[in-house]
Design a protein around this motif. Structure first.
Motif, PDB file in Angstrom:
ATOM      1  N   UNK A 229       0.830  -1.206   0.000  1.00 56.49           N
ATOM      2  CA  UNK A 229       0.000   0.000   0.000  1.00 56.49           C
ATOM      3  C   UNK A 229       0.865   1.257   0.000  1.00 56.49           C
ATOM      4  N   UNK A 230       1.921   1.257   0.793  1.00 50.84           N
ATOM      5  CA  UNK A 230       2.834   2.404   0.811  1.00 50.84           C
ATOM      6  C   UNK A 230       3.429   2.627  -0.574  1.00 50.84           C
ATOM      7  N   UNK A 231       3.771   1.532  -1.263  1.00 51.64           N
ATOM      8  CA  UNK A 231       4.303   1.655  -2.614  1.00 51.64           C
ATOM      9  C   UNK A 231       3.281   2.162  -3.610  1.00 51.64           C
ATOM     10  N   UNK A 232       2.010   1.848  -3.386  1.00 53.88           N
ATOM     11  CA  UNK A 232       0.945   2.334  -4.272  1.00 53.88           C
ATOM     12  C   UNK A 232       0.735   3.833  -4.149  1.00 53.88           C
ATOM     13  N   UNK A 233       0.926   4.357  -2.941  1.00 53.92           N
ATOM     14  CA  UNK A 233       0.622   5.766  -2.676  1.00 53.92           C
ATOM     15  C   UNK A 233       1.825   6.668  -2.918  1.00 53.92           C
ATOM     16  N   UNK A 234       3.012   6.178  -2.591  1.00 53.52           N
ATOM     17  CA  UNK A 234       4.210   7.028  -2.643  1.00 53.52           C
ATOM     18  C   UNK A 234       5.211   6.511  -3.677  1.00 53.52           C
TER      19      UNK A 234
ATOM     20  N   UNK B  48      19.608  -3.025  13.585  1.00 48.73           N
ATOM     21  CA  UNK B  48      20.298  -2.924  12.294  1.00 48.73           C
ATOM     22  C   UNK B  48      20.295  -4.257  11.547  1.00 48.73           C
ATOM     23  N   UNK B  49      20.566  -5.361  12.266  1.00 53.05           N
ATOM     24  CA  UNK B  49      20.584  -6.672  11.617  1.00 53.05           C
ATOM     25  C   UNK B  49      19.185  -7.090  11.177  1.00 53.05           C
ATOM     26  N   UNK B  50      18.171  -6.762  11.978  1.00 53.96           N
ATOM     27  CA  UNK B  50      16.793  -7.082  11.604  1.00 53.96           C
ATOM     28  C   UNK B  50      16.392  -6.324  10.337  1.00 53.96           C
ATOM     29  N   UNK B  51      16.696  -5.034  10.304  1.00 54.83           N
ATOM     30  CA  UNK B  51      16.362  -4.232   9.120  1.00 54.83           C
ATOM     31  C   UNK B  51      17.158  -4.702   7.903  1.00 54.83           C
ATOM     32  N   UNK B  52      18.392  -5.155   8.143  1.00 53.89           N
ATOM     33  CA  UNK B  52      19.185  -5.714   7.042  1.00 53.89           C
ATOM     34  C   UNK B  52      18.488  -6.941   6.469  1.00 53.89           C
ATOM     35  N   UNK B  53      17.996  -7.813   7.347  1.00 48.96           N
ATOM     36  CA  UNK B  53      17.291  -9.007   6.877  1.00 48.96           C
ATOM     37  C   UNK B  53      15.982  -8.686   6.188  1.00 48.96           C
ATOM     38  N   UNK B  54      15.304  -7.626   6.630  1.00 49.05           N
ATOM     39  CA  UNK B  54      14.027  -7.243   6.029  1.00 49.05           C
ATOM     40  C   UNK B  54      14.194  -6.403   4.765  1.00 49.05           C
ATOM     41  N   UNK B  55      15.391  -5.908   4.501  1.00 49.24           N
ATOM     42  CA  UNK B  55      15.606  -4.990   3.373  1.00 49.24           C
ATOM     43  C   UNK B  55      15.113  -5.537   2.035  1.00 49.24           C
ATOM     44  N   UNK B  56      15.467  -6.788   1.651  1.00 53.30           N
ATOM     45  CA  UNK B  56      14.963  -7.283   0.360  1.00 53.30           C
ATOM     46  C   UNK B  56      13.439  -7.281   0.274  1.00 53.30           C
ATOM     47  N   UNK B  57      12.758  -7.658   1.370  1.00 53.02           N
ATOM     48  CA  UNK B  57      11.294  -7.688   1.357  1.00 53.02           C
ATOM     49  C   UNK B  57      10.711  -6.287   1.284  1.00 53.02           C
ATOM     50  N   UNK B  58      11.237  -5.374   2.105  1.00 52.94           N
ATOM     51  CA  UNK B  58      10.691  -4.017   2.133  1.00 52.94           C
ATOM     52  C   UNK B  58      10.842  -3.339   0.780  1.00 52.94           C
ATOM     53  N   UNK B  59      12.027  -3.443   0.194  1.00 57.49           N
ATOM     54  CA  UNK B  59      12.243  -2.816  -1.121  1.00 57.49           C
ATOM     55  C   UNK B  59      11.386  -3.491  -2.178  1.00 57.49           C
ATOM     56  N   UNK B  60      11.357  -4.823  -2.167  1.00 55.81           N
ATOM     57  CA  UNK B  60      10.603  -5.554  -3.194  1.00 55.81           C
ATOM     58  C   UNK B  60       9.106  -5.275  -3.109  1.00 55.81           C
ATOM     59  N   UNK B  61       8.543  -5.334  -1.893  1.00 53.89           N
ATOM     60  CA  UNK B  61       7.103  -5.096  -1.752  1.00 53.89           C
ATOM     61  C   UNK B  61       6.741  -3.638  -2.054  1.00 53.89           C
ATOM     62  N   UNK B  62       7.630  -2.719  -1.729  1.00 50.80           N
ATOM     63  CA  UNK B  62       7.382  -1.315  -2.072  1.00 50.80           C
ATOM     64  C   UNK B  62       7.369  -1.130  -3.585  1.00 50.80           C
ATOM     65  N   UNK B  63       8.277  -1.828  -4.279  1.00 55.19           N
ATOM     66  CA  UNK B  63       8.310  -1.765  -5.748  1.00 55.19           C
ATOM     67  C   UNK B  63       7.078  -2.434  -6.350  1.00 55.19           C
ATOM     68  N   UNK B  64       6.641  -3.528  -5.731  1.00 59.44           N
ATOM     69  CA  UNK B  64       5.430  -4.198  -6.208  1.00 59.44           C
ATOM     70  C   UNK B  64       4.244  -3.253  -6.128  1.00 59.44           C
ATOM     71  N   UNK B  65       4.135  -2.540  -4.997  1.00 63.29           N
ATOM     72  CA  UNK B  65       3.045  -1.579  -4.848  1.00 63.29           C
ATOM     73  C   UNK B  65       3.112  -0.473  -5.883  1.00 63.29           C
ATOM     74  N   UNK B  66       4.307  -0.028  -6.198  1.00 63.92           N
ATOM     75  CA  UNK B  66       4.470   1.058  -7.173  1.00 63.92           C
ATOM     76  C   UNK B  66       4.059   0.623  -8.569  1.00 63.92           C
ATOM     77  N   UNK B  67       4.286  -0.646  -8.875  1.00 61.42           N
ATOM     78  CA  UNK B  67       4.005  -1.143 -10.232  1.00 61.42           C
ATOM     79  C   UNK B  67       2.798  -2.074 -10.271  1.00 61.42           C
TER      80      UNK B  67
END
Length: 265
Positions: free
Chosen positions: A101-106, A193-212
């Motif tokens: 949803x965040x990717x859809x809006x922003x 920091x390590x948790x966000x590092x592990x979540x980085x691929x998902x956060x970026x990918x899902x944000x891109x999915x929302x955008x497209x």
């Protein structure tokens, strides 16, 4: 038979261990196959006959995109997204959907930043929850696996990479792991920091999915899904291998202890 052996086996793998290994390997293979299948499907959609029928769907999605773009207060959307992340502390809300949803809006960079902040809020709350109230159910489960528990409580470097793997594996409980590391009095900033590092691929990918999402068979939409499936499949294989190593080490030490006892006799 000692209780640990019930779960980790003696010199041989138990049926439960074999079942766990097979299930995780099958799941990993399914995710990798899905990644390849989606990639093939994306290229098939570029064929003229298929893409022409797809144009009508795109026109409807374009109308929906225009409606989303016309939302008057984007700050209100950000506030709602943060509230959903906070609500995740107590309620099993779908964080994946929030990222989309965040990717859809922003725009993607803004959506990624919003999702990182929201995830950091959630991780922080559950971490300190665990520090003050204990590790919960997952901590009790780990008491069955002495090697894993001792390694995590020792603060060794391997504990850091286990945390990253936990975050990469799909559907692994976000709150339970955060609460566990808080209960273990793990360093907060390293945990975050390590948790966000592990979540980085998902956060970026899902944000891109929302955008497209308005062009669901484009390469820009499908590629992040392929990446998620691939990383998830490899991560599951890595976790499976890690569990096998822990089990084998336990079996080796048990065998050595038994052998030493016989020699003393």
């Amino acid at each position: 038979m000692p209780r640990d052996n019930k779960f980790l086996g003696g010199t041989d793998l138990t049926d439960r261990e074999l079942t766990r290994r097979k299930l995780l390997n099958i799941l990993a293979c399914v995710l990798l196959i899905l990644a390849v299948a989606l990639l093939v499907l994306t290229f098939l959609m570029q064929i003229n006959d298929v893409s022409s029928a797809y144009e009508e769907v795109l026109s409807r999605l374009a109308e929906f995109e225009a409606a989303v773009a016309s939302i008057p207060s984007k700050w209100l959307v950000i506030l709602v997204i943060f509230l959903i992340y906070i609500g995740k502390v107590m309620i099993p809300l779908p964080i994946t959907a929030v990222c989309v949803i965040a990717g859809m809006v922003f725009p993607t960079p803004v959506a990624v930043a919003v999702n990182f902040v929201g995830m950091a809020i959630l991780l922080t709350i559950k971490f300190y929850w665990g520090r003050h109230l204990g590790g919960g159910t997952i901590h009790k489960i780990l008491t069955r696996y002495d090697n894993v528990r001792r390694m995590m409580e020792s603060g060794k470097r391997s504990t850091d990479w286990i945390l990253v793997l936990f975050r990469l594996v799909p559907y692994f409980p976000i709150n339970s792991i955060s609460q566990l590391y808080g209960a273990l009095e793990y360093d907060y900033w390293k945990f975050l920091l390590l948790s966000l590092l592990g979540f980085t691929p998902k956060i970026i990918s899902y944000s891109m999915i929302g955008r497209h999402v308005y062009n669901p068979f484009s390469l820009a939409f499908m590629l992040p899904i392929v990446i998620i499936f691939t990383i998830s499949g490899v991560s599951i294989l890595a976790v499976n291998k890690f569990i096998d190593i822990v089990a084998n080490n336990k079996n080796k030490k048990t065998a050595e202890a038994v052998s030493a006892g016989k020699d003393e006799k």
